[in-house]
Design a protein around this motif. Structure first.
Motif, short mmCIF file in Angstrom:
data_model
loop_
_atom_site.label_atom_id
_atom_site.label_comp_id
_atom_site.label_asym_id
_atom_site.label_seq_id
_atom_site.Cartn_x
_atom_site.Cartn_y
_atom_site.Cartn_z
N MET A 351 0.82 -1.21 0.00
CA MET A 351 0.00 0.00 0.00
C MET A 351 0.86 1.26 0.00
SD MET A 351 -3.04 -1.07 -0.28
CE MET A 351 -3.93 0.47 0.02
N LEU A 352 1.96 1.22 0.73
CA LEU A 352 2.86 2.38 0.75
C LEU A 352 3.52 2.57 -0.62
CD1 LEU A 352 4.52 1.98 4.27
CD2 LEU A 352 2.93 3.77 3.55
N TYR A 353 3.89 1.46 -1.28
CA TYR A 353 4.47 1.56 -2.62
C TYR A 353 3.45 2.15 -3.59
CZ TYR A 353 6.30 0.19 -7.16
OH TYR A 353 6.74 0.20 -8.46
N LYS A 354 2.20 1.69 -3.47
CA LYS A 354 1.13 2.21 -4.34
C LYS A 354 0.90 3.69 -4.06
CE LYS A 354 -3.73 1.46 -5.50
NZ LYS A 354 -4.96 0.68 -5.21
N PRO A 360 -0.15 14.33 -6.56
CA PRO A 360 0.80 14.63 -5.50
C PRO A 360 0.55 13.73 -4.28
CG PRO A 360 -0.97 16.23 -5.47
CD PRO A 360 -1.22 15.35 -6.66
N PHE A 361 1.53 13.71 -3.37
CA PHE A 361 1.41 12.88 -2.18
C PHE A 361 0.28 13.39 -1.28
CE2 PHE A 361 2.36 12.59 2.38
CZ PHE A 361 2.36 11.21 2.54
N ALA A 362 -0.50 12.46 -0.72
CA ALA A 362 -1.57 12.80 0.22
C ALA A 362 -1.43 11.91 1.44
CB ALA A 362 -2.94 12.61 -0.42
N PRO A 363 -1.44 12.48 2.67
CA PRO A 363 -1.32 11.66 3.89
C PRO A 363 -2.42 10.60 3.95
CG PRO A 363 -1.09 13.99 4.39
CD PRO A 363 -1.55 13.92 2.98
N LYS A 364 -2.08 9.45 4.52
CA LYS A 364 -3.04 8.36 4.61
C LYS A 364 -2.95 7.68 5.98
CE LYS A 364 -4.79 8.32 0.38
NZ LYS A 364 -6.23 8.49 0.09
N ARG A 365 -4.07 7.07 6.36
CA ARG A 365 -4.12 6.21 7.54
C ARG A 365 -4.72 4.87 7.11
NH1 ARG A 365 -5.82 9.46 12.97
NH2 ARG A 365 -4.46 11.28 12.70
N TYR A 366 -3.96 3.79 7.29
CA TYR A 366 -4.40 2.47 6.85
C TYR A 366 -4.46 1.51 8.04
CZ TYR A 366 -3.36 3.84 2.00
OH TYR A 366 -3.33 4.46 0.77
N ASN A 450 3.95 -4.85 18.59
CA ASN A 450 5.22 -4.25 18.25
C ASN A 450 4.94 -2.97 17.48
OD1 ASN A 450 8.03 -4.01 17.89
ND2 ASN A 450 8.22 -6.23 17.66
N SER A 451 5.86 -2.03 17.54
CA SER A 451 5.61 -0.75 16.90
C SER A 451 6.93 -0.07 16.54
CB SER A 451 4.79 0.16 17.82
OG SER A 451 5.55 0.49 18.99
N GLY A 452 6.82 1.01 15.78
CA GLY A 452 8.02 1.76 15.42
C GLY A 452 7.75 2.72 14.28
N MET A 453 8.84 3.35 13.83
CA MET A 453 8.80 4.26 12.68
C MET A 453 9.59 3.62 11.54
SD MET A 453 9.38 7.93 14.58
CE MET A 453 9.01 8.82 13.06
N PHE A 454 8.95 3.48 10.37
CA PHE A 454 9.60 2.84 9.24
C PHE A 454 10.87 3.61 8.85
CE2 PHE A 454 5.37 0.92 7.75
CZ PHE A 454 5.68 -0.29 8.38
N ARG A 455 11.91 2.83 8.53
CA ARG A 455 13.22 3.40 8.21
C ARG A 455 13.23 4.09 6.85
NH1 ARG A 455 17.54 0.53 11.25
NH2 ARG A 455 18.93 1.34 9.67
N PRO A 456 14.08 5.10 6.66
CA PRO A 456 14.21 5.74 5.34
C PRO A 456 14.63 4.75 4.26
CG PRO A 456 15.30 7.05 7.04
CD PRO A 456 14.92 5.75 7.68
N GLU A 457 15.46 3.72 4.62
CA GLU A 457 15.90 2.72 3.64
C GLU A 457 14.72 1.94 3.07
OE1 GLU A 457 19.10 2.45 6.96
OE2 GLU A 457 17.02 3.10 6.74
N MET A 458 13.61 1.92 3.79
CA MET A 458 12.41 1.24 3.31
C MET A 458 11.51 2.19 2.52
SD MET A 458 9.37 -0.42 5.62
CE MET A 458 7.71 -0.54 4.93
N LEU A 459 11.36 3.42 3.00
CA LEU A 459 10.37 4.35 2.43
C LEU A 459 10.88 5.05 1.17
CD1 LEU A 459 9.03 6.00 5.73
CD2 LEU A 459 8.07 4.07 4.46
N LEU A 460 12.10 5.53 1.19
CA LEU A 460 12.58 6.36 0.08
C LEU A 460 12.74 5.60 -1.24
CD1 LEU A 460 15.09 8.68 2.00
CD2 LEU A 460 12.75 9.17 1.23
N PRO A 461 13.18 4.31 -1.22
CA PRO A 461 13.22 3.58 -2.50
C PRO A 461 11.84 3.43 -3.14
CG PRO A 461 14.60 2.48 -0.88
CD PRO A 461 13.85 3.55 -0.15
N MET A 462 10.78 3.51 -2.36
CA MET A 462 9.43 3.42 -2.91
C MET A 462 9.06 4.65 -3.73
SD MET A 462 7.28 1.97 0.35
CE MET A 462 7.52 0.32 1.01
N GLY A 463 9.70 5.78 -3.39
CA GLY A 463 9.39 7.02 -4.07
C GLY A 463 8.61 8.00 -3.22
N LEU A 464 8.49 7.75 -1.91
CA LEU A 464 7.82 8.69 -1.03
C LEU A 464 8.68 9.94 -0.87
CD1 LEU A 464 6.45 6.25 1.70
CD2 LEU A 464 5.08 7.61 0.10
#
Length: 514
Positions: A351-354, A360-366, A450-464
Motif C-alpha cells: 500500500m505504501l508503494y502504491k 501529489p502525495f496525500a497523507p493516509k491512515r491504513y 510491536n511498533s516503530g517508525m519505518f526506516r528511510p531505507e524502506m520508504l525512500l526507494p518506494m518514491g515517497l
C-alpha cells in the motif's frame, strides 16, 4: 405405572409410611427407577412429601465382577500352571490380559517361581492357595464393611468405585388423595360432542414455565472483538482498511521491501512456511512495470516491479539514503520465493508503494485485520496460525511521541489502559518499541504488539517524498481478546479446543470496554 401409583397411594391412605423406597420397590417387585418416577410425579402435585436419603457406597467395577466369577488374576495364573510348569508365552496366550497382573502378585505372594537358568519357565511353589482378593470382592458386593487398608488396596487396583445412591422416605402430602384424578389439558371434539367437558377438571396453566430455547447462532469472541471493537476504533480514528485477501506472499514484499536482510533468522524455514510444488499461481499484485509469467510455479513468483526491485537490491547491498546497507550479495531467487505471509506488514508495504506512485502525495491512515502464519511451537500464548492487527499513519513530520499517543488512544478505547513500552529492534523500524499490557488473569505483563517508525531505507526507494514519515504498529488479535475475556490459554480461544459454552455464555457488555 398406574398399578404402582395405586398401590403406593393405598398404602399411605391406610395410615402407613414408606421409610425406604428401595425396600418398598422390592415388595412391589418393580425397579426403584419405576417407583421413583411415580414418586416424583406425586411430589410435584404435593400429594406425597418426600425426604431424600443419600449414601455413598463402594461398588465393583466390571473388571472386579469378572474376578468374583472367575477368581483373581493371581489365582487364575496358579490354576493354569501344570505340575511340570509352563512357559510364559503359553500362560499369556491362555490367560490373556490377566497374565501380567497375575504374574506380579503371584510372585509377590511367593506362589510361583522360575526354573534355575530358565526364567521363561514358570513353576508352582504351592499346592493350594487362599484367594483373598476374590473373598474381599464378594464380601463388599454383599454389603459387608471392609477395613480401610483393604479398601485402599482395591482402589489402587481400580477394582472399586464410589457410587452415590439416592432413595426416599415417603408420607402423605398436604394435597393427598387416595386416587389421583387425571386432569385434562385440552378440550377435544369428543368432549364437546358428549358434553362431559362440564365435569372435567383442567390442569392449571404454568405461566412461569420457560419456553423452548430458540436455536440461534453465536458470535465467536474473535469476530466480536474485530467487528464491534477494533474495527470501529480504527474507523472512528479515520483509518481506511487495506485489502488482505492474499495469504500467499512473495519473500520480496514480506521481507526484502521491509529492509530485512536475506540472511535474517526470520527467513529460515524453522520460522516461516515456504511453498513447494509446480503449477500456475497469481498473487493479484496491482502495481506498474511488472514482468508477468503465466507458468510461474507456486514455489516462486516473477511478478515483481523491476525498477523498485533494483532500488531495494541496491540499498541492501551498498546502502543509500543515508544508510550503509548490509553489504552482502542480494539474490533475486530468495526474493522470489513464495510463502504464507508471516505478518500483514507485507500488505502495508504494497500500500505504501502504491501510495508513493500517486502524485501529489496525500497523507493516509491504513489498517488491516487478517490471518498470518508462523512456524512456531504452540503453547499457552502462541499459535502457528493467528490474526494480526496492523495500523499505520503516513504523513509529514511524524515523531515517536505521535506514535505513543496514538497507541494510548487505541488501546484505551479497547479498555486496556495499563500499557508499557520497551525499546526493541526491528530491521524495518527505527526507533522500535514492544507494547505490553497487564493481564489480570495471568497476573503479569503480556506482550501484545510491536511498533516503530519505518526506516528511510524502506520508504525512500518506494518514491515517497523526503520528510514523510510512517508510524506503525502491529499486534495479534488473540492477545487483547484473551485479556478482555480473562482467558489464560490461547488454544481455548482459537482452534479445535474452543469451548462452545464460552461462546454461548459470552456477555454482550464486557468489563473494561468503553
Amino acid at each position: 405405572m398406574a398399578d404402582v401409583e395405586a398401590c403406593l397411594l393405598a398404602h399411605l391412605n391406610s395410615g402407613g409410611e414408606v421409610p425406604d423406597s428401595r425396600s418398598y420397590a422390592s415388595s412391589l417387585r418393580v425397579t426403584h427407577d419405576e417407583l421413583e418416577a411415580v414418586i416424583k410425579s406425586l411430589s410435584a402435585f404435593r400429594i406425597v412429601d418426600t425426604t431424600d436419603i443419600t449414601k455413598e457406597t463402594w461398588v465393583l467395577t466390571d473388571e472386579a465382577k469378572g474376578y468374583v466369577a472367575g477368581g483373581s488374576p493371581e489365582a487364575q495364573l496358579v490354576a493354569a500352571i501344570p505340575p511340570e510348569g509352563a512357559s510364559k508365552d503359553v500362560l499369556r496366550e491362555k490367560l490373556g490380559s490377566v497374565f501380567d497382573i497375575g504374574m506380579k502378585t503371584a510372585a509377590k505372594n511367593k506362589w510361583i517361581g522360575f526354573e534355575k537358568g530358565n526364567k521363561d519357565l514358570v513353576l508352582r511353589k504351592v499346592n493350594t492357595i487362599k484367594d483373598d482378593l476374590q473373598e474381599q470382592l464378594k464380601s463388599l458386593e454383599s454389603g459387608e464393611v471392609l477395613s480401610d487398608k483393604v479398601i485402599d488396596d482395591l482402589k489402587r487396583r481400580k477394582l472399586i468405585t464410589k457410587e452415590k445412591s439416592i432413595w426416599y422416605a415417603l408420607k402423605k402430602g398436604p394435597q393427598f388423595v387416595a386416587k389421583r384424578k387425571k386432569l385434562a389439558t385440552d378440550v377435544t371434539q369428543e368432549h364437546l360432542r358428549s358434553g362431559d367437558w362440564k365435569d372435567l377438571e383442567f390442569k392449571d396453566y404454568n405461566f412461569g414455565a420457560q419456553g423452548q430455547p430458540i436455536a440461534i447462532g453465536y458470535v465467536q469472541p474473535l469476530l466480536e472483538v474485530v467487528r464491534e471493537e477494533i474495527q470501529n476504533i480504527f474507523l472512528q480514528m479515520g483509518f481506511t482498511e487495506m485489502p488482505t485477501n492474499n495469504y500467499v506472499e512473495s519473500s520480496f514484499w514480506n521481507f526484502d521491501a521491509l529492509f530485512q536482510p536475506q540472511q535474517h533468522p526470520a527467513r529460515d524455514s524453522h520460522d516461516t512456511f515456504f511453498l513447494e510444488g509446480k503449477g500456475p499461481v497469481s498473487l493479484k499484485i496491482k502495481a506498474p512495470h511488472f514482468i508477468c509469467s503465466s507458468s510461474a510455479p507456486p514455489a516462486a513468483t516473477k511478478q515483481l516491479p523491476e525498477d523498485y526491485l533494483e532500488k531495494v537490491k541496491e540499498v541492501h547491498q551498498r546502502g543509500g539514503y543515508g544508510s550503509k546497507g548490509y553489504g552482502y550479495d542480494w539474490k533475486r531467487d530468495e526474493a522470489e520465493k513464495n510463502l504464507l505471509r508471516t505478518h500483514t506488514t507485507a500488505v502495508s508495504t504494497r500500500m505504501l508503494y502504491k501510495l508513493a506512485q500517486e502524485k501529489p502525495f496525500a497523507p493516509k491512515r491504513y489498517y488491516s485485520i487478517d490471518r498470518v502464519f508462523r512456524n512456531e511451537a504452540v503453547d499457552r500464548t502462541h499459535l502457528a496460525e493467528f490474526h494480526q492487527i496492523e495500523g499505520l499513519i503516513c504523513d509529514y513530520g511524524l515523531t515517536l511521541g505521535d506514535l505513543i499517543g496514538v497507541l494510548e488512544d487505541f488501546f484505551s478505547s479497547l479498555g486496556m489502559s495499563k500499557l508499557r513500552f520497551k525499546p526493541a529492534y526491528n530491521p524495518y523500524t527505527e526507533p522500535s518499541m514492544e507494547i505490553f499490557s497487564y493481564h489480570e488473569g495471568l497476573k503479569k505483563w503480556v506482550e501484545v504488539g510491536n511498533s516503530g517508525m519505518f526506516r528511510p531505507e524502506m520508504l525512500l526507494p518506494m518514491g515517497l517524498p523526503e520528510g514523510v514519515n510512517v508510524i506503525a504498529w502491529g499486534l495479534s488479535l488473540e492477545r487483547p481478546t484473551m485479556i478482555l475475556y480473562g482467558i489464560d490459554n490461547i488454544r481455548d480461544l482459537f482452534g479445535p479446543k474452543v469451548d462452545f459454552n464460552l461462546i454461548k455464555s459470552n456477555p454482550l457488555c464486557r468489563l473494561g470496554l468503553q
